[in-house]
Design an enzyme around this catalytic site. Structure first.
Site, PDB file in Angstrom:
ATOM      1  N   LYS A   1      -8.018 -81.809  -5.472  1.00  0.00           N
ATOM      2  CA  LYS A   1      -6.727 -81.824  -4.790  1.00  0.00           C
ATOM      3  C   LYS A   1      -5.527 -82.767  -4.858  1.00  0.00           C
ATOM      4  O   LYS A   1      -4.454 -82.588  -4.788  1.00  0.00           O
ATOM      5  CB  LYS A   1      -7.026 -81.621  -3.261  1.00  0.00           C
ATOM      6  CG  LYS A   1      -7.844 -80.416  -2.853  1.00  0.00           C
ATOM      7  CD  LYS A   1      -7.864 -80.217  -1.265  1.00  0.00           C
ATOM      8  CE  LYS A   1      -8.481 -78.886  -0.828  1.00  0.00           C
ATOM      9  NZ  LYS A   1     -10.044 -79.410  -1.147  1.00  0.00           N
TER      10      LYS A   1
ATOM     11  N   GLU B   1     -14.513 -79.190  -2.146  1.00  0.00           N
ATOM     12  CA  GLU B   1     -14.378 -77.654  -1.744  1.00  0.00           C
ATOM     13  C   GLU B   1     -16.044 -77.441  -1.047  1.00  0.00           C
ATOM     14  O   GLU B   1     -16.769 -78.054  -1.003  1.00  0.00           O
ATOM     15  CB  GLU B   1     -14.143 -76.815  -3.034  1.00  0.00           C
ATOM     16  CG  GLU B   1     -12.857 -76.387  -3.080  1.00  0.00           C
ATOM     17  CD  GLU B   1     -12.329 -76.008  -1.449  1.00  0.00           C
ATOM     18  OE1 GLU B   1     -13.104 -75.101  -0.798  1.00  0.00           O
ATOM     19  OE2 GLU B   1     -11.299 -76.584  -1.013  1.00  0.00           O
ATOM     20  N   GLY B   2     -15.760 -75.946  -0.623  1.00  0.00           N
ATOM     21  CA  GLY B   2     -17.017 -75.490  -0.193  1.00  0.00           C
ATOM     22  C   GLY B   2     -16.658 -74.787   0.955  1.00  0.00           C
ATOM     23  O   GLY B   2     -17.432 -73.604   1.351  1.00  0.00           O
TER      24      GLY B   2
ATOM     25  N   LYS C   1      -7.435 -81.096   5.362  1.00  0.00           N
ATOM     26  CA  LYS C   1      -8.379 -80.733   4.337  1.00  0.00           C
ATOM     27  C   LYS C   1      -8.773 -81.829   3.558  1.00  0.00           C
ATOM     28  O   LYS C   1      -8.746 -82.822   3.164  1.00  0.00           O
ATOM     29  CB  LYS C   1      -7.771 -79.912   3.209  1.00  0.00           C
ATOM     30  CG  LYS C   1      -7.289 -78.236   3.410  1.00  0.00           C
ATOM     31  CD  LYS C   1      -7.006 -77.732   1.969  1.00  0.00           C
ATOM     32  CE  LYS C   1      -7.258 -76.258   2.461  1.00  0.00           C
ATOM     33  NZ  LYS C   1      -7.575 -75.503   1.292  1.00  0.00           N
TER      34      LYS C   1
ATOM     35  N   GLU D   1      -5.205 -73.690  -3.874  1.00  0.00           N
ATOM     36  CA  GLU D   1      -5.792 -74.747  -4.606  1.00  0.00           C
ATOM     37  C   GLU D   1      -6.260 -74.166  -6.008  1.00  0.00           C
ATOM     38  O   GLU D   1      -6.364 -72.996  -6.299  1.00  0.00           O
ATOM     39  CB  GLU D   1      -7.206 -75.108  -3.709  1.00  0.00           C
ATOM     40  CG  GLU D   1      -7.847 -74.025  -3.195  1.00  0.00           C
ATOM     41  CD  GLU D   1      -8.983 -74.534  -2.301  1.00  0.00           C
ATOM     42  OE1 GLU D   1      -8.965 -75.470  -1.601  1.00  0.00           O
ATOM     43  OE2 GLU D   1      -9.785 -73.646  -1.678  1.00  0.00           O
TER      44      GLU D   1
ATOM     45  N   ARG E   1      -8.618 -74.937  -5.300  1.00  0.00           N
ATOM     46  CA  ARG E   1      -8.818 -73.576  -5.864  1.00  0.00           C
ATOM     47  C   ARG E   1      -7.181 -73.041  -6.182  1.00  0.00           C
ATOM     48  O   ARG E   1      -6.402 -73.143  -5.440  1.00  0.00           O
ATOM     49  CB  ARG E   1      -9.237 -72.510  -4.975  1.00  0.00           C
ATOM     50  CG  ARG E   1     -10.666 -72.314  -5.076  1.00  0.00           C
ATOM     51  CD  ARG E   1     -11.272 -71.478  -3.984  1.00  0.00           C
ATOM     52  NE  ARG E   1     -12.147 -71.973  -3.421  1.00  0.00           N
ATOM     53  CZ  ARG E   1     -13.355 -71.602  -2.760  1.00  0.00           C
ATOM     54  NH1 ARG E   1     -13.298 -70.319  -2.922  1.00  0.00           N
ATOM     55  NH2 ARG E   1     -13.936 -72.391  -2.070  1.00  0.00           N
TER      56      ARG E   1
ATOM     57  N   ARG F   1      -9.834 -62.080  -0.840  1.00  0.00           N
ATOM     58  CA  ARG F   1     -10.609 -62.487   0.107  1.00  0.00           C
ATOM     59  C   ARG F   1      -9.875 -62.179   1.437  1.00  0.00           C
ATOM     60  O   ARG F   1      -8.681 -62.817   1.784  1.00  0.00           O
ATOM     61  CB  ARG F   1     -11.027 -63.738   0.250  1.00  0.00           C
ATOM     62  CG  ARG F   1     -12.437 -63.768  -0.910  1.00  0.00           C
ATOM     63  CD  ARG F   1     -12.774 -65.151  -0.921  1.00  0.00           C
ATOM     64  NE  ARG F   1     -11.319 -66.057  -1.966  1.00  0.00           N
ATOM     65  CZ  ARG F   1     -11.767 -67.295  -2.031  1.00  0.00           C
ATOM     66  NH1 ARG F   1     -12.693 -67.983  -1.946  1.00  0.00           N
ATOM     67  NH2 ARG F   1     -10.657 -67.939  -2.639  1.00  0.00           N
TER      68      ARG F   1
ATOM     69  N   SER G   1     -16.897 -69.039  -7.614  1.00  0.00           N
ATOM     70  CA  SER G   1     -17.736 -68.060  -7.135  1.00  0.00           C
ATOM     71  C   SER G   1     -16.919 -66.768  -7.264  1.00  0.00           C
ATOM     72  O   SER G   1     -15.857 -66.574  -7.401  1.00  0.00           O
ATOM     73  CB  SER G   1     -18.173 -68.517  -5.657  1.00  0.00           C
ATOM     74  OG  SER G   1     -18.971 -69.406  -5.893  1.00  0.00           O
TER      75      SER G   1
ATOM     76  N   ASN H   1      -9.374 -74.496  -8.729  1.00  0.00           N
ATOM     77  CA  ASN H   1     -10.848 -74.942  -8.719  1.00  0.00           C
ATOM     78  C   ASN H   1     -11.437 -74.671 -10.365  1.00  0.00           C
ATOM     79  O   ASN H   1     -11.115 -73.991 -10.832  1.00  0.00           O
ATOM     80  CB  ASN H   1     -11.824 -74.066  -7.848  1.00  0.00           C
ATOM     81  CG  ASN H   1     -11.537 -74.284  -6.589  1.00  0.00           C
ATOM     82  OD1 ASN H   1     -11.902 -75.279  -5.754  1.00  0.00           O
ATOM     83  ND2 ASN H   1     -10.753 -73.391  -5.975  1.00  0.00           N
TER      84      ASN H   1
END
Lengths: 442, 442
Positions: free
Chosen positions: B273, B336-337, B332, B75, B56, B418, B82, B77
């Site tokens: 990544k 993703e998720g 990592k 990151e 992302r 976030r 989302s 994405n």
């Protein structure tokens, strides 16, 4: 203080499509509303008249034997009017659905409707008249807040106007409420300009915490202004003195204060079914509008048959009439909330069981309105989706503010169409049977 | 078909108050975003480069030993971004809370933010370029739609522009999808102008219904246009040929079509990544922007340390480094998720268990960013309310549309802050740890 509480949110039930409604009937209801506001206001100022009582400003479309339809008033409600918030969103929902379904012509005929803004306009007008910037509008709410989002739409409209809002329960008012020497109401240290009742419309709302004797509520302090919007009435007579409680004391405290009440006790009582029944009698409407024959004619045109069950000759006639043809009537308890109406053969057994008891005076008999059914889908969480034959009920939101003798605001601020499957005999939206809808004028 | 299904709705978790964020860092991220868009686009057109991979466009505030803060990219994405919808509502929520709390000065500093409108602008631009009024934008969605309201904000923006939207699953495309002789994509009889992937970012999203062999996706049909917004990458290398499925065939069908893909497969792969890791190496960024030293400098300033775990000398050095000081790193997985990151001593046990196995190449090692904690309340259904020491992560939404060689749109369309309690080592909003927030620029 750390606590865990899981709240479950679900959508308010609604119809997939708007329901047809004759244009003339809609406008008849719309035009009658400001007159109903004036009527309620005048009744609230007539203490002698307020011994007789009655119910919501809802209409059903009455299909006569010759197939024509007419408007019949079901009830007037002067406290805790519900769904003005949620129904403010339904025009956009039906517009969206009709766009997705590519029914663009119908889409253009969905009416704008924003009762939340209109109710907030009335509350904010009252707040301004009270005249203190620091004072708040207090929503008096239940402890289990099942319809909180409906309130929030009205609340948000007030915050948009920079009017502070607090939400409190009867218990909060009991614990932290007081009047100063000028009868200003303080709750938790905050001065309250307007009390907006979203609770207190049923006797059960006045919970007992300790058995204090019933405090009289018969001589309320006259507020400088008040505001009223229509929904869900309570009869105080239902309450036995031995179950009186702190909640009643909180109500009295608020009533005695100089805060604006929405509604005050006399306006609240003006919304009882008994009052509506009285109004249907010849000459009664004329007492409130002696020089306005057009107003009385317009109001009378919306009345449906209402019959007393009082102990006496007239009440006896009503019982006989009901036992002879129970399918033509509805037996309604003298308070609101939905889900308690009695139909068909059950009317006979109930009436026979209480024929000689005072108990029967807690009910009223009404002509059963015969509406025209239409096909629709009712969307309800957890319920199967299927085509139903549906009946609709139209309500109008009225709001008025009077200061002394001056009517500062008097408006019809929106409408509410509720629809249910014709297999359900009874029930409002809150009772989980009728769902939110929009009229499609035809 | 009558069925009963109860859906439970809950609010998306969010912070009670906005979190402080230095103005300079916010603008640094904002200004870098259109360059990141161009970088991703160029990478997607570099098939040779796409053997190496990456994640992302999120930033954490890195607090160095001397106490200064800097921006470090976590990151990038390029699929199923989302919270662009939900976060479009959070500015109003924090403005409301600050008004109720009477913190009016802070209130004025909440930034406008509407990624839903920006993402829809990109999708509608792509739909226009496709050039068929009847054709739809297809949201490719999961069968269990946990984040559906996030999608709806974007969808509603499209309907407002009179662009028809359908929501379909891989299975629907398998069953009812086809290409005509002009490679136009039809699903259930409707022509699809734009495929917007809100699913398909994890190998598990490609469920097997029958064991068909893996269809190659290495030579995608070159779309005339594409659009990309950043979130949640998948590495195709994780997928074993024996679990290949109908979902992969559906993906291939859409990829081969002339529908606009958001994203197409090469843009999807550009978000892995591994790609980000490659970009951090000296001279690599310069290959994509040979004549733009300022662009490369701006992008490089946001990179955090990334280390390969490939089988070989460099990977061995990474393992040794991690085992020596596991607290300085994050391990990592290459997809993703959220919720799968490995920290502290667990890094040692995981790395030791797979030191000599190809398995380790599914992971990447990153420097652990040290952000500055701030106090806040995290509101989450069913969780206790208490003051927490929190960490924030800033994301930027980029959207671009290219037609042939022409960049038709290239914008930063919003941001996403976030925040999580500092006691949680890992997790995005979807993983149930980080919650929605707004930056309060300081």
């Amino acid at each position: 203080c750390i606590y865990t509480c899981l709240q479950v949110v679900s959508y308010a039930p609604f119809t997939l499509f708007p329901s047809p409604l004759p244009k003339t009937l809609f406008h008849q209801a719309l035009e009658a509303q400001t007159h109903f506001n004036r009527l309620i206001d005048r009744i609230s100022q007539s203490p002698h008249f307020l011994e007789e009582a009655l119910s919501r400003s809802d209409y059903m479309l009455d299909q006569s034997l010759d197939g024509t339809m007419s408007l019949k008033q079901i009830e007037i409600n002067t406290i805790a009017a519900s769904f003005g918030g949620l129904t403010s969103r339904t025009p956009d929902i039906h517009r969206h659905i009709l766009k997705v379904a590519n029914r663009l012509e119908e889409r253009q005929r969905i009416l704008d409707n924003n009762p939340a803004a209109g109710l907030a306009k009335g509350l904010s007008k009252a707040w301004e008249l009270y005249g203190s910037e620091r004072a708040v509008v207090m929503f008096l709410v239940e402890d289990e807040q099942r319809n909180i989002y409906d309130h929030r739409y009205v609340e948000n409209e007030l915050w948009l106007r920079d009017i502070p809002v607090i939400r409190r329960q009867f218990e909060d008012v009991c614990r932290t409420g007081s009047l100063d020497q000028n009868k200003r109401l303080f709750v938790g240290g905050q001065e309250v300009a307007v009390v907006y009742y979203r609770n207190g419309y049923m006797p059960q709302n006045y919970k007992s915490e300790q058995n204090t004797p019933l405090t009289s509520v018969s001589k309320p302090h006259k507020p400088p202004t008040f505001l009223c919007s229509f929904v869900a009435a309570v009869t105080f007579g239902d309450v036995n003195a031995s179950i009186a409680s702190q909640s009643w004391e909180a109500r009295l405290l608020m009533e005695r204060s100089c805060a604006v009440k929405c509604p005050d006790i006399s306006t609240h009582l003006a919304g009882t079914k008994k009052v509506q029944q009285e109004l249907a009698r010849p000459g009664v409407l004329e007492r409130f509008f002696p020089d306005e024959p057009e107003t009385t004619a317009r109001l009378r045109a919306t009345f449906t048959g209402l019959y007393t069950l009082d102990m006496g000759e007239e009440g006896e006639r009503t019982v006989d009439m009901a036992l002879a043809a129970p399918d033509r009537y509805v037996l309604k308890p003298q308070r609101e909330g939905g889900g308690n109406n009695i139909y068909g053969q059950e009317i006979c057994s109930v009436l026979e069981s209480m024929r000689d008891s005072m108990e029967r005076t807690a009910y009223i008999l009404m002509d059963k309105v015969q509406p025209r059914p239409a096909s629709n889908y009712l969307l309800r969480p957890g319920a199967p989706l299927r085509l139903s034959l549906c009946l609709s009920e139209l309500g109008m939101f009225g709001a008025y503010v009077r200061k002394g003798r001056e009517m500062v605001m008097n408006e019809c601020v929106g409408h509410l169409l509720r629809t249910k499957s014709s297999e359900h005999a009874d029930g409002g939206v809150a009772a989980g049977v009728a769902v939110l809808d929009n009229p499609l004028l035809i």
